[in-house]
Design a protein around this motif. Structure first.
Motif, PDB file in Angstrom:
ATOM      1  N   UNK A 202      42.994  66.221  23.381  1.00 19.34           N
ATOM      2  CA  UNK A 202      43.757  66.361  24.674  1.00 19.34           C
ATOM      3  C   UNK A 202      43.088  66.662  25.794  1.00 19.34           C
ATOM      4  N   UNK A 203      41.782  67.043  25.352  1.00 18.85           N
ATOM      5  CA  UNK A 203      40.857  67.470  26.532  1.00 18.85           C
ATOM      6  C   UNK A 203      40.577  69.135  26.597  1.00 18.85           C
ATOM      7  N   UNK A 204      41.128  69.778  25.682  1.00 25.59           N
ATOM      8  CA  UNK A 204      40.842  71.105  25.814  1.00 25.59           C
ATOM      9  C   UNK A 204      39.140  71.293  25.412  1.00 25.59           C
ATOM     10  N   UNK A 205      38.540  72.282  26.308  1.00 20.24           N
ATOM     11  CA  UNK A 205      37.256  72.745  26.098  1.00 20.24           C
ATOM     12  C   UNK A 205      36.916  73.489  25.038  1.00 20.24           C
ATOM     13  N   UNK A 206      36.396  73.011  23.971  1.00 17.09           N
ATOM     14  CA  UNK A 206      36.182  73.632  22.756  1.00 17.09           C
ATOM     15  C   UNK A 206      34.540  73.655  22.753  1.00 17.09           C
ATOM     16  N   UNK A 207      34.191  74.621  22.142  1.00 17.02           N
ATOM     17  CA  UNK A 207      32.666  74.790  21.508  1.00 17.02           C
ATOM     18  C   UNK A 207      32.496  75.186  20.280  1.00 17.02           C
ATOM     19  N   UNK A 208      31.773  74.393  19.305  1.00 21.00           N
ATOM     20  CA  UNK A 208      31.725  74.911  18.160  1.00 21.00           C
ATOM     21  C   UNK A 208      30.203  75.251  18.069  1.00 21.00           C
ATOM     22  N   UNK A 209      29.958  76.546  17.228  1.00 25.70           N
ATOM     23  CA  UNK A 209      28.230  76.678  17.283  1.00 25.70           C
ATOM     24  C   UNK A 209      27.931  76.880  15.910  1.00 25.70           C
ATOM     25  N   UNK A 210      27.843  75.684  15.005  1.00 28.73           N
ATOM     26  CA  UNK A 210      27.272  75.957  13.513  1.00 28.73           C
ATOM     27  C   UNK A 210      25.950  76.205  13.637  1.00 28.73           C
ATOM     28  N   UNK A 211      25.427  76.978  12.215  1.00 27.24           N
ATOM     29  CA  UNK A 211      24.167  76.795  12.119  1.00 27.24           C
ATOM     30  C   UNK A 211      24.133  75.791  11.134  1.00 27.24           C
ATOM     31  N   UNK A 212      23.061  75.544  10.332  1.00 26.21           N
ATOM     32  CA  UNK A 212      22.607  74.537   9.523  1.00 26.21           C
ATOM     33  C   UNK A 212      23.755  74.462   8.351  1.00 26.21           C
ATOM     34  N   UNK A 213      23.712  75.624   7.641  1.00 27.01           N
ATOM     35  CA  UNK A 213      24.939  75.709   6.472  1.00 27.01           C
ATOM     36  C   UNK A 213      26.188  75.349   7.030  1.00 27.01           C
ATOM     37  N   UNK A 214      26.827  76.178   7.961  1.00 26.16           N
ATOM     38  CA  UNK A 214      28.037  75.851   8.687  1.00 26.16           C
ATOM     39  C   UNK A 214      28.341  74.224   8.964  1.00 26.16           C
ATOM     40  N   UNK A 215      27.252  73.671   9.576  1.00 27.80           N
ATOM     41  CA  UNK A 215      27.319  72.396  10.048  1.00 27.80           C
ATOM     42  C   UNK A 215      27.784  71.495   8.597  1.00 27.80           C
ATOM     43  N   UNK A 216      26.654  71.868   7.543  1.00 29.62           N
ATOM     44  CA  UNK A 216      26.913  70.981   6.234  1.00 29.62           C
ATOM     45  C   UNK A 216      28.201  71.404   5.784  1.00 29.62           C
ATOM     46  N   UNK A 217      28.990  72.304   5.730  1.00 26.50           N
ATOM     47  CA  UNK A 217      30.338  72.695   5.274  1.00 26.50           C
ATOM     48  C   UNK A 217      31.166  71.762   5.949  1.00 26.50           C
ATOM     49  N   UNK A 218      31.005  71.938   7.377  1.00 24.92           N
ATOM     50  CA  UNK A 218      31.944  71.089   8.176  1.00 24.92           C
ATOM     51  C   UNK A 218      32.225  69.624   8.046  1.00 24.92           C
TER      52      UNK A 218
END
Length: 495
Positions: A364-380
């Motif tokens: 919808x255009x909502x401004x969202x920032x995700x800040x994953x480290x390597x482990x979190x990015x792998x899980x996502x």
């Protein structure tokens, strides 16, 4: 900003410069050789007692042609130059052949093996950009011998054996003390592990400029402006309300550290007001540690959503049912800019409904920032950590595309990714930032910038850059080993 180009991008810019702008290829080669000459000549100027001996290891392509042109320029200034040719002359480029013909009139030794055992300077002109296969056979052997020879090593454009796009080492690679790269900096010179082989990197202007971007700007860049130039302009008539209000949902029972670090960081970045939603058990310690912050509990969330300009959720909240419910309420009941960090990311990774809500809001255009480290990015992404570490840019971009958000993929190099935007890679910081709480500080910094009106992408780029610079200041003061997250707070802005 500092552009970081791929081999294909550089090829296009080079071709446009030659064919459309009209600068001949041999002129560009001469300028490249002159830039390399200046680097070598400076070394000799700084080491006046050193023998004026140079070895140029030249391959059969245009990188080798640069090396041959350099050998001639050095010979003209009375340096004793030897060219070590690696490859087959039948496979040499046209520009290489032209430079070889010119070089025949100069007192330069030309051989297929190093003649001496010691040189003051050794020039790597074997491959440069474009290598995409294992460097084996005579080329691998040449790299091994080159590395073993004593002397100051200068690579032309890129150390041979380094992937110009990813920094990958193709089996074997030259380890340079200095790299003189031409036109624009190549990605492999700043990405790991290639940057470890490049030494000091100098980008030389040889006539290929932004005028050649007619077919598209580079897909990656790094910020190199001064910190004060990156920060939002302060209104001299402003007040605490006009400088933005950040609502943190952070901390869990008797676990207040992440909330403290995030709240302080937002203030240090210039946010006017900060409110922390956290369990009642954390009230006293938060009041003592961050007396400037407003406090509330889960019951105050709805009012906080009405009050805030930006929301940051995740630092230290854990993965309980209550934490999941808080994140769900924020996604459903607010349209404010949002940053999700730490346990908030783990909750999204484990819960399909939360993931669906993030995608819905991002779409919808909502401004969202995700800040994953390597482990979190792998899980996502449901990938293994090694896969993410090997392809951080692709993985960060994949998640940004999938969830329609900004993704700051954190590692030794952090990549800020958003659909339709070039990748911003952060080149600041050091290993001292690999410490508990450092990510909480970064989350607070980005949220503080968003509260002051920066869009999510810009805030993530700027916040990451300044966070790294704060780490570099701490390193200069007490060293990488001693760095703690709290040390960053006093060095975020200022001298």
């Amino acid at each position: 900003m500092r552009y970081l180009v791929t081999a294909e991008e550089m090829r296009r810019y080079d071709q446009y410069t030659i064919e459309k702008i009209g600068i001949p290829a041999m002129v560009l080669m001469e300028r490249a050789a002159l830039a390399a000459f200046n680097a070598a000549d400076k070394y000799f100027t700084d080491h006046k007692e050193a023998p004026r001996t140079v070895l140029v290891m030249a391959g059969p392509g245009n990188n080798g042609g640069d090396g041959l042109a350099l050998a001639r320029l050095l010979s003209e200034k009375d340096y004793r130059v030897e060219v070590w040719f690696v490859g087959e002359e039948s496979r040499t480029s046209e520009q290489w052949k032209a430079q070889r013909k010119i070089l025949a009139s100069y007192p330069v030794d030309f051989s297929t093996n190093p003649i001496k055992s010691e040189y003051t300077i050794l020039i790597d002109a074997m491959f440069g950009v474009g290598l995409s296969r294992e460097m084996t056979g005579i080329y691998g052997d040449a790299a091994d011998l080159f590395n073993k020879l004593a002397g100051y090593k200068i690579a032309l454009d890129l150390p041979s054996g380094i992937d110009s796009d990813t920094g990958k080492i193709w089996g074997k690679a030259v380890c340079a003390d200095e790299t003189v790269t031409f036109g624009f900096c190549k990605r492999g010179l700043v990405l790991y592990p290639g940057c470890l082989m490049a030494g000091k990197v100098t980008t030389a202007d040889i006539g290929i400029t932004e005028r050649s971007f007619r077919e598209g700007v580079p897909g990656m860049y790094a910020l190199d402006q001064k910190t004060e130039e990156l920060l939002p302009v302060r209104d001299v008539r402003g007040n605490k309300g006009s400088f933005g209000k950040v609502l943190f949902v952070a901390g869990s029972v008797n676990m207040a550290g992440a909330a403290i670090l995030s709240a302080k960081a937002a203030y240090r970045m210039g946010a006017g007001m900060v409110k922390v939603i956290t369990p009642e058990e954390n009230r006293v310690i938060l009041q003592q540690a961050v007396p400037e912050a407003l406090l509330g509990t889960e019951a105050d969330l709805e009012a906080g959503l009405d009050w805030a300009d930006v929301i940051a959720v995740g630092p230290g909240i854990g993965k309980s049912t209550k934490a999941k419910e808080l994140l769900e309420k924020i996604l459903i009941n607010s349209k404010l800019p949002l940053l999700i960090d730490a346990d908030g990311l783990n909750l999204v990774a484990e819960n399909q409904e939360l993931r669906r809500l993030v995608l819905k809001e991002g779409s919808k255009g909502r401004e969202i920032v995700l800040t994953p480290h390597v482990g979190e990015l792998a899980r996502l992404l449901k990938k293994n950590i090694n896969e993410v570490k090997e392809h951080p840019v692709d993985c960060g971009s994949e998640l940004a595309m999938e969830l329609q958000t900004v993704v700051a993929a954190k590692d030794a190099r952090t990549f800020i990714c958003k659909k339709g935007k070039p990748i911003c890679v952060n080149l600041t910081g050091n290993s001292g930032l690999a410490t508990a709480g450092s990510g909480d500080v970064l989350a607070g910094m980005i949220a503080g910038l968003m509260a002051q009106g920066m869009n999510a992408y810009e805030a993530a780029c700027v916040g990451t850059c300044i966070h790294g610079r704060a780490g570099d200041k701490v390193k200069a003061e007490i060293g990488e080993h001693a760095c703690m997250a709290g040390d960053l707070l006093d060095t975020i802005i200022g001298k």
